[in-house]
Design a protein around this motif. Structure first.
Motif, mmCIF file in Angstrom:
data_model
loop_
_atom_site.group_PDB
_atom_site.id
_atom_site.type_symbol
_atom_site.label_atom_id
_atom_site.label_comp_id
_atom_site.label_asym_id
_atom_site.label_seq_id
_atom_site.Cartn_x
_atom_site.Cartn_y
_atom_site.Cartn_z
ATOM 1 N N GLY A 89 0.812 -1.215 0.000
ATOM 2 C CA GLY A 89 0.000 0.000 0.000
ATOM 3 C C GLY A 89 0.845 1.264 0.000
ATOM 4 O O GLY A 89 2.019 1.249 -0.382
ATOM 5 N N VAL A 90 0.244 2.346 0.465
ATOM 6 C CA VAL A 90 0.912 3.644 0.535
ATOM 7 C C VAL A 90 1.123 3.992 2.003
ATOM 8 O O VAL A 90 0.183 3.948 2.801
ATOM 9 N N HIS A 91 2.351 4.372 2.360
ATOM 10 C CA HIS A 91 2.680 4.718 3.735
ATOM 11 C C HIS A 91 2.662 6.243 3.882
ATOM 12 O O HIS A 91 3.287 6.958 3.104
ATOM 13 N N PHE A 92 1.943 6.704 4.918
ATOM 14 C CA PHE A 92 1.836 8.148 5.150
ATOM 15 C C PHE A 92 1.544 8.395 6.619
ATOM 16 O O PHE A 92 0.613 7.818 7.180
ATOM 17 N N GLN A 93 2.377 9.241 7.254
ATOM 18 C CA GLN A 93 2.231 9.604 8.656
ATOM 19 C C GLN A 93 2.190 8.379 9.576
ATOM 20 O O GLN A 93 1.424 8.328 10.549
ATOM 21 N N GLY A 94 2.992 7.382 9.261
ATOM 22 C CA GLY A 94 3.041 6.187 10.088
ATOM 23 C C GLY A 94 1.876 5.238 9.896
ATOM 24 O O GLY A 94 1.788 4.237 10.613
ATOM 25 N N LEU A 95 1.003 5.515 8.943
ATOM 26 C CA LEU A 95 -0.141 4.657 8.662
ATOM 27 C C LEU A 95 0.030 4.006 7.296
ATOM 28 O O LEU A 95 0.825 4.446 6.480
ATOM 29 N N TYR A 97 -2.119 2.826 3.933
ATOM 30 C CA TYR A 97 -3.382 2.956 3.212
ATOM 31 C C TYR A 97 -3.402 1.940 2.064
ATOM 32 O O TYR A 97 -2.422 1.790 1.340
ATOM 33 N N ILE A 98 -4.536 1.266 1.910
ATOM 34 C CA ILE A 98 -4.631 0.209 0.911
ATOM 35 C C ILE A 98 -5.845 0.428 0.023
ATOM 36 O O ILE A 98 -6.821 1.075 0.402
ATOM 37 N N SER A 99 -5.753 -0.135 -1.176
ATOM 38 C CA SER A 99 -6.846 -0.175 -2.134
ATOM 39 C C SER A 99 -6.461 -1.196 -3.204
ATOM 40 O O SER A 99 -5.290 -1.242 -3.613
ATOM 41 N N PRO A 100 -7.403 -2.013 -3.662
ATOM 42 C CA PRO A 100 -7.063 -2.993 -4.709
ATOM 43 C C PRO A 100 -6.511 -2.346 -5.973
ATOM 44 O O PRO A 100 -5.709 -2.947 -6.679
ATOM 45 N N LEU A 101 -6.906 -1.109 -6.259
ATOM 46 C CA LEU A 101 -6.469 -0.449 -7.481
ATOM 47 C C LEU A 101 -5.003 -0.009 -7.432
ATOM 48 O O LEU A 101 -4.420 0.299 -8.461
ATOM 49 N N LEU A 102 -4.412 0.009 -6.242
ATOM 50 C CA LEU A 102 -3.016 0.420 -6.132
ATOM 51 C C LEU A 102 -2.046 -0.646 -6.617
ATOM 52 O O LEU A 102 -0.868 -0.358 -6.839
ATOM 53 N N ALA A 103 -2.518 -1.885 -6.787
ATOM 54 C CA ALA A 103 -1.627 -2.978 -7.197
ATOM 55 C C ALA A 103 -0.993 -2.714 -8.552
ATOM 56 O O ALA A 103 0.122 -3.174 -8.823
ATOM 57 N N ALA A 104 -1.665 -1.978 -9.411
ATOM 58 C CA ALA A 104 -1.133 -1.699 -10.746
ATOM 59 C C ALA A 104 -0.107 -0.566 -10.745
ATOM 60 O O ALA A 104 0.483 -0.280 -11.790
#
Length: 206
Positions: A89-95, A97-104
């Motif tokens: 996923g995407v890392h931001f501010q220690g968290l 974030y995920i989404s199925p569309l980010l795999a591409a």
């Protein structure tokens, strides 16, 4: 805004170098929304002799609005941060974030746009195009601000610091007086013993 709202809120001080606020950020945000939506827009304006709400909707004129709340949010989310998409996923501010569309887009640079008042979800853009809405699974159905993140980090640091101090104190109880709690290991002479090289050399190499 200054004379009718802010001057009447708790903690308002004029010309004071270090004032003490009487409201939290969320409470101030609520007060601003109530003043604009329920007070200012609903009372008669001295110049136009009608309420701003009525003037906005008058004469059958309809403003051009986005087709959905999501599109409106995209226009209002002005805070942007660049990030790299990872496999998890995407890392931001220690968290995370995920989404199925980010795999591409793994390994690609993207732009994150978000509402500072609620970072439980973010909007992801790639080369100026909106990709998806990514969420933090641990706070998906809650509202979380940057202040909440800072509090959580501070609490975690205090917790870890307390655990370390407790372990140091426990070890110290079993050691003789004056002996340090940690002792550097002595090097093994056999490990550092010089070994004869088996590499052959020739006259041309000298």
């Amino acid at each position: 805004m200054n004379t009718e709202l802010l001057a009447r809120l708790p903690g308002y001080l004029h010309n004071v170098r270090n004032p003490k606020p009487g409201l939290s950020i969320s409470e101030l945000d609520t007060a601003l929304g109530e003043f604009i939506g329920q007070n200012y827009h609903q009372r008669e304006h001295q110049e136009i002799k009608e309420t701003p709400q009525k003037a906005w909707q008058g004469n059958g004129w309809l403003p051009r609005l986005p087709e959905s709340i999501d599109e409106l949010n995209l226009l209002l989310l002005t805070v942007a941060k660049p990030r790299i998409v990872h496999r998890d996923g995407v890392h931001f501010q220690g968290l995370r974030y995920i989404s199925p569309l980010l795999a591409a887009y793994v390994g690609e640079s993207v732009i994150l746009r978000y509402d500072p008042r609620d970072v439980a979800e973010i909007q992801v853009f790639h080369r100026g195009q909106h990709i998806c809405k990514a969420v933090d699974p641990t706070h998906e159905r809650s509202i979380m601000t940057f202040k909440d993140i800072q509090k959580a980090r501070s609490a975690r640091k205090r917790q870890l610091r307390g655990q370390i101090n407790e372990r140091i104190a426990t070890v110290a109880e079993f050691l003789p007086a004056g002996q340090p709690t940690t002792e550097a290991p002595q090097p093994d002479p056999a490990v550092h013993r010089t070994k004869k090289t088996k590499l052959r050399t020739y006259a041309e190499d000298e």
